[in-house]
Design a protein around this motif. Structure first.
Motif, PDB file in Angstrom:
ATOM      1  N   PRO A   1      29.929  23.336  -0.944  1.00 31.24           N
ATOM      2  CA  PRO A   1      29.232  22.664  -0.021  1.00 31.24           C
ATOM      3  C   PRO A   1      28.361  23.552   1.048  1.00 31.24           C
ATOM      4  N   PHE A   2      27.478  23.193   1.585  1.00 31.92           N
ATOM      5  CA  PHE A   2      26.502  23.812   2.548  1.00 31.92           C
ATOM      6  C   PHE A   2      27.229  23.758   3.861  1.00 31.92           C
TER       7      PHE A   2
ATOM      8  N   PHE B   1      21.410  17.745  -1.727  1.00 32.57           N
ATOM      9  CA  PHE B   1      21.124  16.249  -1.076  1.00 32.57           C
ATOM     10  C   PHE B   1      19.920  16.422   0.192  1.00 32.57           C
ATOM     11  N   ILE B   2      20.683  17.281   1.030  1.00 31.20           N
ATOM     12  CA  ILE B   2      19.691  17.406   2.174  1.00 31.20           C
ATOM     13  C   ILE B   2      18.285  18.032   1.793  1.00 31.20           C
ATOM     14  N   VAL B   3      18.287  18.972   0.959  1.00 32.19           N
ATOM     15  CA  VAL B   3      17.078  19.615   0.466  1.00 32.19           C
ATOM     16  C   VAL B   3      15.991  18.598   0.096  1.00 32.19           C
ATOM     17  N   VAL B   4      16.646  17.820  -1.061  1.00 32.45           N
ATOM     18  CA  VAL B   4      15.666  16.861  -1.399  1.00 32.45           C
ATOM     19  C   VAL B   4      15.531  15.599  -0.546  1.00 32.45           C
ATOM     20  N   ARG B   5      16.270  15.337   0.138  1.00 34.62           N
ATOM     21  CA  ARG B   5      16.056  14.156   1.307  1.00 34.62           C
ATOM     22  C   ARG B   5      15.016  14.714   2.264  1.00 34.62           C
ATOM     23  N   VAL B   6      14.931  15.865   2.879  1.00 34.96           N
ATOM     24  CA  VAL B   6      13.843  16.466   3.553  1.00 34.96           C
ATOM     25  C   VAL B   6      12.509  16.535   2.919  1.00 34.96           C
ATOM     26  N   LEU B   7      12.711  16.896   1.720  1.00 36.24           N
ATOM     27  CA  LEU B   7      11.257  16.787   1.075  1.00 36.24           C
ATOM     28  C   LEU B   7      10.660  15.689   0.668  1.00 36.24           C
TER      29      LEU B   7
ATOM     30  N   CYS C   1      30.854  13.933   2.753  1.00 37.35           N
ATOM     31  CA  CYS C   1      29.439  14.568   3.345  1.00 37.35           C
ATOM     32  C   CYS C   1      28.981  13.340   4.103  1.00 37.35           C
ATOM     33  N   PRO C   2      28.486  13.694   5.567  1.00 34.01           N
ATOM     34  CA  PRO C   2      28.298  12.784   6.515  1.00 34.01           C
ATOM     35  C   PRO C   2      26.602  12.338   6.245  1.00 34.01           C
ATOM     36  N   VAL C   3      26.264  13.275   5.406  1.00 28.93           N
ATOM     37  CA  VAL C   3      24.785  13.033   5.078  1.00 28.93           C
ATOM     38  C   VAL C   3      24.448  12.032   3.963  1.00 28.93           C
TER      39      VAL C   3
ATOM     40  N   LEU D   1      29.902  21.634   9.891  1.00 26.85           N
ATOM     41  CA  LEU D   1      30.137  20.678   8.896  1.00 26.85           C
ATOM     42  C   LEU D   1      29.976  20.981   7.372  1.00 26.85           C
ATOM     43  N   PHE D   2      30.536  20.682   6.671  1.00 25.27           N
ATOM     44  CA  PHE D   2      30.500  20.912   5.202  1.00 25.27           C
ATOM     45  C   PHE D   2      29.800  19.785   4.477  1.00 25.27           C
ATOM     46  N   VAL D   3      28.617  19.880   4.150  1.00 26.81           N
ATOM     47  CA  VAL D   3      27.800  18.960   3.611  1.00 26.81           C
ATOM     48  C   VAL D   3      27.129  19.243   2.197  1.00 26.81           C
TER      49      VAL D   3
END
Length: 79
Positions: free
Chosen positions: A17-18, A35-41, A3-5, A29-31
């Protein structure tokens, strides 16, 4: 693939993956969606890999979080 994130191997995620759609025909991209949701919040930053999340992606992330039973966090509610 990693995952690149989150830099976590996508194949080892305990959930699917999303699929993050890139702008201007740059593909998908498959990410790690959770992790993205928690990071954004946590950071209150809607920019992922140099691009702002679109309204459609926010809705897709919320549906993904609900479908994969990854908790009650919803980006739409945070807006």
């Amino acid at each position: 693939a990693v995952c690149p994130v989150s830099s976590f191997p996508v194949s080892l995620l305990p959930y699917p993956p999303f699929r993050l759609r890139r702008s201007a025909g740059r593909g998908v991209l498959f990410v790690d969606g959770a992790f993205i949701v928690v990071r954004v919040l946590a950071e209150w930053n809607f920019e992922i890999l140099g691009e702002m999340l679109t309204e459609e992606e926010i809705d897709r992330l919320d549906a993904y979080t609900r479908r994969c039973k990854l908790g009650t966090f919803r980006l739409r509610h945070a807006l």
